[in-house]
Design a protein around this motif. Structure first.
Motif, mmCIF file in Angstrom:
data_model
loop_
_atom_site.group_PDB
_atom_site.id
_atom_site.type_symbol
_atom_site.label_atom_id
_atom_site.label_comp_id
_atom_site.label_asym_id
_atom_site.label_seq_id
_atom_site.Cartn_x
_atom_site.Cartn_y
_atom_site.Cartn_z
ATOM 1 N N ALA A 30 0.822 -1.208 0.000
ATOM 2 C CA ALA A 30 0.000 0.000 0.000
ATOM 3 C C ALA A 30 0.855 1.257 0.000
ATOM 4 N N ASN A 33 1.669 3.031 -3.208
ATOM 5 C CA ASN A 33 0.744 4.052 -3.706
ATOM 6 C C ASN A 33 1.272 5.443 -3.394
ATOM 7 N N THR A 90 -8.411 -0.558 -0.102
ATOM 8 C CA THR A 90 -7.720 -1.049 -1.300
ATOM 9 C C THR A 90 -8.575 -0.859 -2.551
ATOM 10 N N GLY A 93 -7.982 2.497 -3.511
ATOM 11 C CA GLY A 93 -6.646 2.539 -4.102
ATOM 12 C C GLY A 93 -6.647 2.087 -5.553
ATOM 13 N N LEU A 94 -7.460 1.074 -5.842
ATOM 14 C CA LEU A 94 -7.618 0.621 -7.228
ATOM 15 C C LEU A 94 -8.183 1.745 -8.091
ATOM 16 N N GLY A 119 -6.131 8.622 -3.862
ATOM 17 C CA GLY A 119 -4.907 8.029 -3.319
ATOM 18 C C GLY A 119 -4.706 8.414 -1.865
ATOM 19 N N TYR A 122 -6.997 6.350 0.296
ATOM 20 C CA TYR A 122 -6.397 5.023 0.467
ATOM 21 C C TYR A 122 -5.325 5.071 1.551
ATOM 22 N N HIS A 126 -4.674 2.772 5.010
ATOM 23 C CA HIS A 126 -3.533 1.889 5.296
ATOM 24 C C HIS A 126 -2.637 2.415 6.416
ATOM 25 N N GLN A 183 0.105 0.595 -10.183
ATOM 26 C CA GLN A 183 -0.243 0.858 -8.785
ATOM 27 C C GLN A 183 -1.636 0.325 -8.468
ATOM 28 N N ALA A 184 -2.555 0.448 -9.430
ATOM 29 C CA ALA A 184 -3.897 -0.099 -9.241
ATOM 30 C C ALA A 184 -3.837 -1.618 -9.075
ATOM 31 N N ALA A 187 -2.682 -2.563 -5.626
ATOM 32 C CA ALA A 187 -3.751 -2.434 -4.630
ATOM 33 C C ALA A 187 -4.576 -3.717 -4.556
ATOM 34 N N ALA A 190 -2.593 -6.177 -2.580
ATOM 35 C CA ALA A 190 -2.691 -5.832 -1.155
ATOM 36 C C ALA A 190 -4.009 -6.327 -0.565
#
Length: 409
Positions: A30, A33, A90, A93-94, A119, A122, A126, A183-184, A187, A190
């Motif tokens: 995470a 990100n 997450t 985050g996606l 972001g 997210y 985390h 990065q997606a 996530a 994660a």
């Protein structure tokens, strides 16, 4: 008001060790990100912003998102449990990665800023992994559980930049778009890792308390909790202020972009590498001494930064700043967990983070103004002043005998 002792049910250091290790891995993923946003958002902003003065707005919207997310994260965790909160984080985050990639491909600055705001939301989720690791831990193991999770930041500091390097040119016409798509994907990984976390009660992750939760006004009258919040606030806000200003100041002082990047890399390593030992130091020496050492190192960082503008001054200040943040923040987080019952923890931890990241957001916007008006020395002076206030409060509470240390193992 006297709080009845909590039932020991749910305290399981073996489970806490398992959760801390899983959450450390999730934190590493995470945290990538955050690394991708801070490593690329300013550059993407330069390409997309209608005015060069707005280039850093995507970074600021990330910080604002992090601040905005703290109270909802606490409320959702209290109602539906830690695991639901983490998985929802997450998912956001996606979306953050997908929206940022779409912003780059479509050339839309507002859409890209919306992605970095997600972001930040997210990140708000985390960053509570550190508290979750302590949920089933005994008082003796709590400092280690918190520090183990933050140690995941070491891997995030390495993983994030490498992800950028490996993907930035995969879509040649849209630089960094692939980085956000990657990065997606991270996530999603994660989210799968987080399925391995176990709480005594999967719905809420909480154990029953022998006393009903107290009002926040009562909880936050505790001198120990006030001290924990102020010290965490001072350590995080000053770290962000100095870290944000340092690269700009280094370039203004005729240092290269590479020198600035290396300075930040050493700073990030200094922030998280001590986590492998910080928990043991707290168990051995107590929270108050470790927080005090962290604040002293942060003050030393400000003095070194104020003393000169050579490369050695900048790098030395950033390294001291990183280690100081680690000691003070891990210690303050541990102290917060000793100031509430299980039924109170979500709301107390949410308010704690709301105050910290709200101040951090203000510092993010203020750093540029300080540099433009009075230069790097003013930044160092503000950091030193804020830390001295926290040191004075810590000393007063310790002398009054109200700062109990976490028991030794």
């Amino acid at each position: 008001m006297t709080v009845l002792a909590e039932a020991p049910a749910g305290i399981d250091d073996r489970l806490a060790r398992r959760n801390a290790l899983v959450l450390a891995v999730a934190q590493a993923l995470a945290g990538g990100n955050t690394a991708v946003v801070f490593g690329t958002a300013g550059l993407v902003g330069t390409m997309l912003a209608p005015d060069p003065a707005l280039a850093t707005v995507p970074v600021s919207t990330f910080v604002v998102g992090q601040w905005m997310g703290t109270l909802p994260v606490g409320a959702i965790a209290k109602r539906y449990g830690r695991l639901v909160t983490f998985e929802l984080g997450t998912l956001i985050g996606l979306f953050a990665g997908l929206i940022c990639a779409a912003g780059v491909i479509l050339g839309s600055f507002p859409l890209f800023c919306a992605g970095t705001l997600c972001g930040g939301l997210y990140a708000a989720a985390h960053l509570t992994y550190r508290f979750a690791a302590a949920d089933t831990a005994s008082d003796a193991f709590k400092p280690k559980a918190v520090s183990w999770v933050l140690a995941g930041g070491v891997m995030a500091g390495v993983f994030g930049p490498q992800l950028i390097i490996a993907t930035k040119d995969m879509l040649p016409e849209y630089v960094f778009a692939a980085s956000y798509l990657a990065q997606a994907g991270v996530a999603v990984v994660a989210a799968l890792v987080l399925l391995l976390v176990r709480f005594p009660d999967q719905r809420s992750g909480e154990v029953r308390a022998a006393a009903p939760p107290r009002p926040l006004a009562v909880i936050f009258r505790q001198p120990r909790l006030i001290t924990a919040v102020i010290c965490a606030l001072a350590s995080y806000a000053t770290m962000n202020l100095m870290m944000t200003a340092a690269p700009v100041a280094m370039i203004a002082c005729n240092h290269s972009v590479t020198d600035a990047a290396l300075g930040l890399q050493w700073h990030v390593m200094a922030m998280y590498a001590p986590s492998f030992v910080t928990g043991s130091l707290i168990v051995r020496n107590g929270t108050g001494r470790v927080i005090g050492a962290g604040l002293a190192l942060t003050a030393a960082s400000a003095v070194v930064g104020w003393a000169g503008t050579s490369l050695a001054h900048f790098w030395g200040a950033l390294i001291l700043l990183g280690v100081g943040w680690n000691f003070a923040f891990v210690g303050a987080t541990t102290l917060v967990t000793a100031c509430h019952t299980a039924s109170e923890r979500n709301k107390v931890q949410a308010v704690n983070d709301f105050l910290i990241f709200g101040t951090m957001a203000l510092g993010s916007f203020a750093s540029g103004q300080m540099l433009a008006r009075d230069g790097w020395p003013l930044v160092a002076e503000v950091v030193l002043g804020a830390v001295l206030v926290a040191v004075a409060l810590l000393g007063w509470v310790a002398l009054a005998g109200r700062l109990r240390n976490i028991p030794e193992a």
